[in-house]
Design a protein around this motif. Structure first.
Motif: not given
Length: 598
Positions: A151, A154, A198, A202
């Motif tokens: 998280d 990203c 990414r 996430s």
């Protein structure tokens, strides 16, 4: 009246002593009264010791937290007990102070007995607590997710394009498919594969498709130990033990214990056997482990048997224009002349987010004349010395956006982000930069191959003149090619940094008409100066080829002569001013004749 009070107090004390003496030795009970002052003083001393120990513990806890460590439970419990004990001490001290004497002349023996007994009990408690302080081990331990979470990695400004949206849902559906364990995301450099990967990681975790999501960068020349360490750290596994480094098989066994895990391998350049090289179990080895890899080459996905191949394309014209205008801060009320230039400049970015975002951001708030200057700079520029020819516009745009960044601190940060993992660099006809490394903090430590051509403004490779403490730079460089660098005078204009050219194997120089000495002369430090002398060492150098460098007088300084044992090829042509190969001719022939074959 006073005597009556004393009699009552004495009677109370005697009664208490008689009760205690029924079950306890008489001497000990009398000691409580007789040693009242000594016990109070011992208690105060123990309190000071506990307070000091508590402060030391708090310092350790603060240091551990600063290093992002989690605090052990027994440490937290010990701190709480110390706080509670010191708080109780305050209450007991007040009681001792208030009840020391009865009136001004009659001691209250009952109170003294009771308080002295409490003091001794507290002394014993504090002593046991101090013993625990002395036996305390490390106060903190690494968090299982010490690496940045998916998280965190990203992009907070991720914007879906048609291509990225299609790719995103294709990957998510593939991750849900129990029969698919390897997914390949491919597309040209700068198109946004890393950002999309990414985002996928996430969202996959938020959708509860996986318990853990791991991401690591492979790069063109992978460091497999580093990759293993990063994966292991994500799952709370230490690749080192008392016997040394753990094997790939041990990591493989540990990963099999993870019920559902997604491993993102970013920037793969060639096929890798994941089981043998890293220790990743997939397929029949572990159905709960899936791999998402990103690469520029579709053939890498095919060679690694990806069951699902997903291509990420460039932004279309409308998407590119919208993103560029957003980053440049343009809207319906912006000057039409600027919007025209913005459209022209945006097209030079070729639909690549890596070019659009920094260039648009750099031109935000600029005047019409600055937009015109940027367009003129980009109009006729094209770098052709890049492996993937479709990316050339991105590099030109990045160079232009670099020039429009507001201050050197921002420029340095941008350089670090763009060049951190560069291993092979080719620059042709780049103007306006007097050196390759404007600050030794940009050390190109992973660079193995450097090819500079026609960079007319460059006077030296490294400008260390303003650096007080030289650090590592070009320490992994193996091949250096300098061509038509007409104003290049030297490689380093100040004491060379640590490890400078220590692994250099091949040097090719052509048309460097201002250079007088090819390799820098080592700095000789005086006895008063601190730190070791840094003599240039060329122990790995094997091949040197030089031609059309008419101002060259020497090739090697005398200080490197003894390190040329690997040199076997030396070719020199059209260097009319050359006086000697090594400054000291006698040293030259002793050293060179032993190794040269050509």
């Amino acid at each position: 009246m006073g005597c009556g009070f004393c009699e009552a107090a004495l009677s109370n004390t005697v009664g208490t002593l008689v009760v205690d003496c029924v079950v306890k030795p008489v001497g000990r009970q009398l000691d409580y009264v007789r040693c009242f002052h000594d016990n109070v003083e011992k208690l105060r001393e123990k309190k000071r010791e506990l307070a000091d120990a508590r402060v030391r513990l708090l310092h350790k806890i603060e240091d551990a937290k600063n290093r992002l460590l989690l605090i052990e439970n027994d440490v937290q419990n010990l701190q709480s007990r110390a706080d509670e004990t010191l708080s109780d001490m305050g209450t007991l001290e007040e009681e001792i102070q208030l009840n020391k004497r009865c009136l001004n002349w009659c001691p209250n023996w009952s109170w003294r007995y009771q308080l002295s007994k409490k003091a001794m009990k507290k002394i014993q408690d504090i002593s046991e607590l101090l013993d625990k302080f002395g036996q305390l081990g490390p106060v903190g331990y690494p968090a299982p997710t010490a690496l940045p979470t998916i998280d965190f990695l990203c992009s907070k400004e991720f914007v879906f394009s048609k291509s990225s949206e299609t790719a995103f849902y294709q990957i998510i559906e593939a991750l849900k498919d129990e029969n698919i364990n390897m997914i390949g995301l491919w597309g040209m450099g700068g198109v946004g594969k890393t950002t999309l990967a990414r985002e996928v990681g996430s969202q996959a975790q938020k959708l509860k498709l996986f318990d853990k999501v791991v991401i690591t960068v492979v790069s063109q020349k992978p460091n497999f130990e580093k990759i293993e360490d990063e994966i292991a750290q994500y799952i709370g596994f230490d690749m080192k033990n008392e016997q040394g480094r753990r094997s790939e098989q041990e990591l493989w066994l540990r990963l099999k214990n993870e019920p559902r895990i997604l491993i993102i391998l970013d920037d793969i350049w060639e096929s890798i056997n994941l089981k043998e090289k890293i220790g990743i179990p997939i397929g029949d080895d572990h159905k709960g482990c899936k791999v998402l890899l990103t690469t520029r080459r579709q053939q890498v996905c095919q060679a690694m048997d990806c069951q699902n191949l997903v291509q990420l394309g460039c932004l279309n014209d409308d998407e590119a224009r919208t993103l560029f205008e957003k980053k440049a801060g343009l809207d319906d009320f912006s000057d039409d002349s600027i919007k025209i230039r913005a459209n022209q400049i945006g097209k030079k970015c070729g639909g690549l987010p890596i070019a659009i975002v920094p260039l648009g951001s750099a031109l935000k708030g600029k005047t019409h004349y600055e937009w015109q200057a940027a367009y003129r700079r980009l109009k006729d520029r094209r770098l052709t010395e890049i492996e993937d020819v479709n990316e050339e516009n991105a590099y030109v745009c990045l160079e232009a956006s670099f020039d429009y960044l507001k201050n050197m601190e921002t420029k340095t940060y941008a350089c670090k982000q763009l060049l951190e993992d560069v291993e092979s660099l080719e620059l042709g006809y780049v103007e306006g930069h007097p050196n390759l490394i404007p600050s030794l903090d940009l050390g190109f430590r992973k660079l193995t191959s450097l090819d500079l051509r026609g960079c007319q403004s460059m006077q030296c490779l490294i400008d260390a003149s303003k650096q007080q403490v030289p650090i590592t730079a070009l320490s992994n460089l193996r091949k250096l090619s300098l061509s038509r660098m007409f104003h290049l005078e030297e490689m380093c204009n100040a004491p060379q940094p640590q490890g400078f050219l220590q692994k250099l194997e091949e040097v090719i120089v052509s048309g460097c008409s201002e250079m007088q000495v090819l390799f820098p002369i080592a700095e000789l430090r005086s006895i008063e100066q601190e730190g070791p002398s840094r003599y240039l060492s060329l122990q790995s150098l094997k091949i040197v080829k030089i031609w059309r460098s008419n101002n060259l007088k020497y090739i090697f300084p005398m200080s490197v002569a003894n390190s040329l044992g690997q040199l076997h090829t030396l070719k020199i042509e059209s260097c009319s001013q050359l006086e000697d190969i090594i400054q000291d001719r006698q040293v030259a022939y002793k050293c060179l004749l032993q190794s040269l074959r050509e």
